[in-house]
Design an enzyme around this catalytic site. Sequence first.
Site, PDB file in Angstrom:
ATOM      1  N   ARG A   1       0.809  -1.221   0.000  1.00  0.00           N
ATOM      2  CA  ARG A   1       0.000   0.000   0.000  1.00  0.00           C
ATOM      3  C   ARG A   1       0.844   1.275   0.000  1.00  0.00           C
ATOM      4  O   ARG A   1       0.350   2.358  -0.261  1.00  0.00           O
ATOM      5  CB  ARG A   1      -0.948  -0.013   1.223  1.00  0.00           C
ATOM      6  CG  ARG A   1      -2.058  -1.033   1.114  1.00  0.00           C
ATOM      7  CD  ARG A   1      -2.734  -1.263   2.463  1.00  0.00           C
ATOM      8  NE  ARG A   1      -1.968  -2.149   3.340  1.00  0.00           N
ATOM      9  CZ  ARG A   1      -2.323  -2.469   4.580  1.00  0.00           C
ATOM     10  NH1 ARG A   1      -3.420  -1.969   5.097  1.00  0.00           N
ATOM     11  NH2 ARG A   1      -1.575  -3.282   5.307  1.00  0.00           N
TER      12      ARG A   1
ATOM     13  N   GLU B   1      -9.871  -9.286  11.654  1.00  0.00           N
ATOM     14  CA  GLU B   1      -9.292  -8.356  10.671  1.00  0.00           C
ATOM     15  C   GLU B   1     -10.388  -7.662   9.880  1.00  0.00           C
ATOM     16  O   GLU B   1     -11.474  -8.225   9.683  1.00  0.00           O
ATOM     17  CB  GLU B   1      -8.372  -9.126   9.721  1.00  0.00           C
ATOM     18  CG  GLU B   1      -7.097  -9.619  10.378  1.00  0.00           C
ATOM     19  CD  GLU B   1      -6.315  -8.497  11.027  1.00  0.00           C
ATOM     20  OE1 GLU B   1      -5.838  -7.615  10.308  1.00  0.00           O
ATOM     21  OE2 GLU B   1      -6.191  -8.501  12.267  1.00  0.00           O
TER      22      GLU B   1
ATOM     23  N   ASN C   1      -6.728  -3.231  17.334  1.00  0.00           N
ATOM     24  CA  ASN C   1      -5.452  -3.869  17.654  1.00  0.00           C
ATOM     25  C   ASN C   1      -4.288  -2.985  17.184  1.00  0.00           C
ATOM     26  O   ASN C   1      -4.192  -2.652  16.012  1.00  0.00           O
ATOM     27  CB  ASN C   1      -5.417  -5.226  16.936  1.00  0.00           C
ATOM     28  CG  ASN C   1      -4.077  -5.917  17.040  1.00  0.00           C
ATOM     29  OD1 ASN C   1      -3.305  -5.643  17.959  1.00  0.00           O
ATOM     30  ND2 ASN C   1      -3.813  -6.830  16.113  1.00  0.00           N
TER      31      ASN C   1
HETATM   32  C1  UD1 Z   1      -1.871  -5.715  11.384  1.00  0.00           C
HETATM   33  C2  UD1 Z   1      -2.785  -6.579  12.242  1.00  0.00           C
HETATM   34  C3  UD1 Z   1      -4.006  -5.769  12.635  1.00  0.00           C
HETATM   35  C4  UD1 Z   1      -3.573  -4.518  13.369  1.00  0.00           C
HETATM   36  C5  UD1 Z   1      -2.537  -3.713  12.581  1.00  0.00           C
HETATM   37  C6  UD1 Z   1      -1.949  -2.637  13.452  1.00  0.00           C
HETATM   38  C7  UD1 Z   1      -2.502  -8.916  11.495  1.00  0.00           C
HETATM   39  C8  UD1 Z   1      -3.089 -10.022  10.716  1.00  0.00           C
HETATM   40  N1  UD1 Z   1      -3.165  -7.761  11.496  1.00  0.00           N
HETATM   41  O1  UD1 Z   1      -2.590  -5.374  10.204  1.00  0.00           O
HETATM   42  O2  UD1 Z   1      -4.864  -6.535  13.453  1.00  0.00           O
HETATM   43  O3  UD1 Z   1      -4.706  -3.715  13.662  1.00  0.00           O
HETATM   44  O4  UD1 Z   1      -1.471  -4.561  12.130  1.00  0.00           O
HETATM   45  O5  UD1 Z   1      -1.151  -1.748  12.730  1.00  0.00           O
HETATM   46  O6  UD1 Z   1      -1.485  -9.110  12.134  1.00  0.00           O
HETATM   47  N2  UD1 Z   1       4.704  -8.547   8.032  1.00  0.00           N
HETATM   48  C9  UD1 Z   1       5.673  -9.542   7.970  1.00  0.00           C
HETATM   49  N3  UD1 Z   1       5.427 -10.668   7.243  1.00  0.00           N
HETATM   50  C10 UD1 Z   1       4.264 -10.885   6.616  1.00  0.00           C
HETATM   51  C11 UD1 Z   1       3.264  -9.893   6.692  1.00  0.00           C
HETATM   52  C12 UD1 Z   1       3.506  -8.740   7.415  1.00  0.00           C
HETATM   53  O7  UD1 Z   1       6.741  -9.385   8.541  1.00  0.00           O
HETATM   54  O8  UD1 Z   1       4.119 -11.954   5.998  1.00  0.00           O
HETATM   55  C13 UD1 Z   1       4.972  -7.320   8.802  1.00  0.00           C
HETATM   56  C14 UD1 Z   1       4.911  -6.062   7.968  1.00  0.00           C
HETATM   57  O9  UD1 Z   1       6.178  -5.758   7.434  1.00  0.00           O
HETATM   58  C15 UD1 Z   1       4.455  -5.017   8.981  1.00  0.00           C
HETATM   59  C16 UD1 Z   1       3.693  -5.813  10.015  1.00  0.00           C
HETATM   60  O10 UD1 Z   1       4.002  -7.169   9.791  1.00  0.00           O
HETATM   61  O11 UD1 Z   1       5.539  -4.375   9.618  1.00  0.00           O
HETATM   62  C17 UD1 Z   1       2.178  -5.625   9.881  1.00  0.00           C
HETATM   63  O12 UD1 Z   1       1.770  -6.011   8.603  1.00  0.00           O
HETATM   64  P1  UD1 Z   1       0.674  -5.202   7.818  1.00  0.00           P
HETATM   65  O13 UD1 Z   1       0.457  -5.857   6.515  1.00  0.00           O
HETATM   66  O14 UD1 Z   1       0.960  -3.762   7.843  1.00  0.00           O
HETATM   67  O15 UD1 Z   1      -0.606  -5.540   8.749  1.00  0.00           O
HETATM   68  P2  UD1 Z   1      -1.935  -4.683   8.909  1.00  0.00           P
HETATM   69  O16 UD1 Z   1      -2.827  -4.997   7.766  1.00  0.00           O
HETATM   70  O17 UD1 Z   1      -1.619  -3.286   9.180  1.00  0.00           O
HETATM   71 CA    CA Z   2       0.242  -2.087   9.202  1.00  0.00          CA
END
Ligand code: UD1
Ligand code: CA
Length: 448
Positions: free
Chosen positions: A15, A152, A167
């Site tokens: 995004r 989610e 969260n």
């Molecule tokens: C996530 C949470 C959501 C929360 C939000 C807070 C989950 C499923 N959802 O959503 O409940 O409200 O954060 O900001 O956890 N990442 C990895 N590996 C992956 C996917 C993501 O390391 O396979 C890392 C990303 O780099 C990032 C973090 O995890 O730093 C969060 O991922 P992101 O995709 O931003 O999650 P949100 O949709 O924001």
């Molecule tokens: Ca995020």
Amino acid sequence: MKLKTLILAAGKGTRMKSDLPKVIHKVNGIPMVKKILNELETLGTEENILILGHKKEEILNVLGDVKYVVQKEQLGTGHAIMQAKDLLKDYDGDVMILCGDTPLLKHETLKEMYETHKKSGVATTILTSIYENPFGYGRIVKDNNKVIAIVEEKEADEETKKIKEVNAGVYCCNAKDLFNALDKIDNNNEKGEYYLTDIVGIQVKEGKNVASFVLEDNREILGVNSKVELAEASKILRERKNLSLMEEGVILIDPSSTYIEESVKIGKDTVIYPTVILQGNTVIGENCEIIGCSRIIDSTLGNNIRIESSVIEESIVDDKVTMGPFAHLRPKSHLKEKVHIGNFVEIKKSTLEYGVKAGHLTYLGNATVGRDTNIGAGTITCNYDGVNKFDTVIGENVFIGSDTMLVAPVNIGDKAITGAGSVITKDVAPKALAVERNKQIIKFEWRK
Ligand code: UD1
Ligand code: CA
């Protein structure tokens, strides 16, 4: 503090629409994930482990020496944390999980959350906050004030979407319990990802208690997923920075139009005017005035200095210097006490000793200038022959006439004088006068 942290930073950050990995985008001058690591350092955690994957080399280049595990494929936040299982298999202490994209979290909050978690004895504590518009965040589903699940955005039905407690992506739990629960999550959801958030439902089903630690200031949990949120986060950090500087005695004429990055330090009673930009490891002393459109990067300034509409890069400026308007210090320059440089003066890799004046239209590069020397308007060190750079050494109490070209390498002795308009190619002895120009011709009654 017997607490290890796991920081999620492997995601693609789709995004963001950027070639740069999300977590090293800067918020008020500091890479997001670095900001989080700084807070954790203040908190005093035992060890901080990053989960890296997408463009991990680029992230490591920025962060330097950090502990990390690799998530080869980005299959979700739960899958990401699983990658640390081997590393923590003999560790029975507590872990705190954080996201690399929530750079506004304060160490005080994390400390309070952890202490509350320890006291309550629950299996997992989740950091949450209340949003009037909770769109995009995971919703905290409660039953009788107990957390029973995180849902989610994509999975939420209309009722769940109305829940305003969200969260923050920060969790405290015991390492063993965490990995036990993670073993049970699947990817049967809208995104086809292994959600870390599913551990809550699993633990609750096993009869464990999960609590939320609700943060009043919801701005602190802002997750940066887009460049709009990046700007929002930067603005909040800038406001915090400005506030703390004012509390320490710095005068900001208009904080809303002043850009001071995280690591900048400023002494009391220094006045910063609107539109000033202070960046990197800049340190400014007391009682200075930094006026209109000045930009100072990675530089050290003393006390009682006045800078107007000028740029200073990687340089040192001593007490009582006055500079500008429209002067430029390029890297490795040093202006000693009471130096004055004025309009359209550019200095590069040069040292100007006590009291040197260069008031107008001058370029000094690879030069040293002795104390109390006056540099006339339009003077230029010709320091480059197209291939190499050469030094110019000017002594003390020298008078460089206006429009002198100093063709380097060249030395001008103490108390020497150069005539205006001279091209100086040979060394000038102390106290000598050097003039290099044609005699003036006068033709009387030249015009009819
Ligand atoms: C996530 C949470 C959501 C929360 C939000 C807070 C989950 C499923 N959802 O959503 O409940 O409200 O954060 O900001 O956890 N990442 C990895 N590996 C992956 C996917 C993501 O390391 O396979 C890392 C990303 O780099 C990032 C973090 O995890 O730093 C969060 O991922 P992101 O995709 O931003 O999650 P949100 O949709 O924001
Ligand atoms: Ca995020």
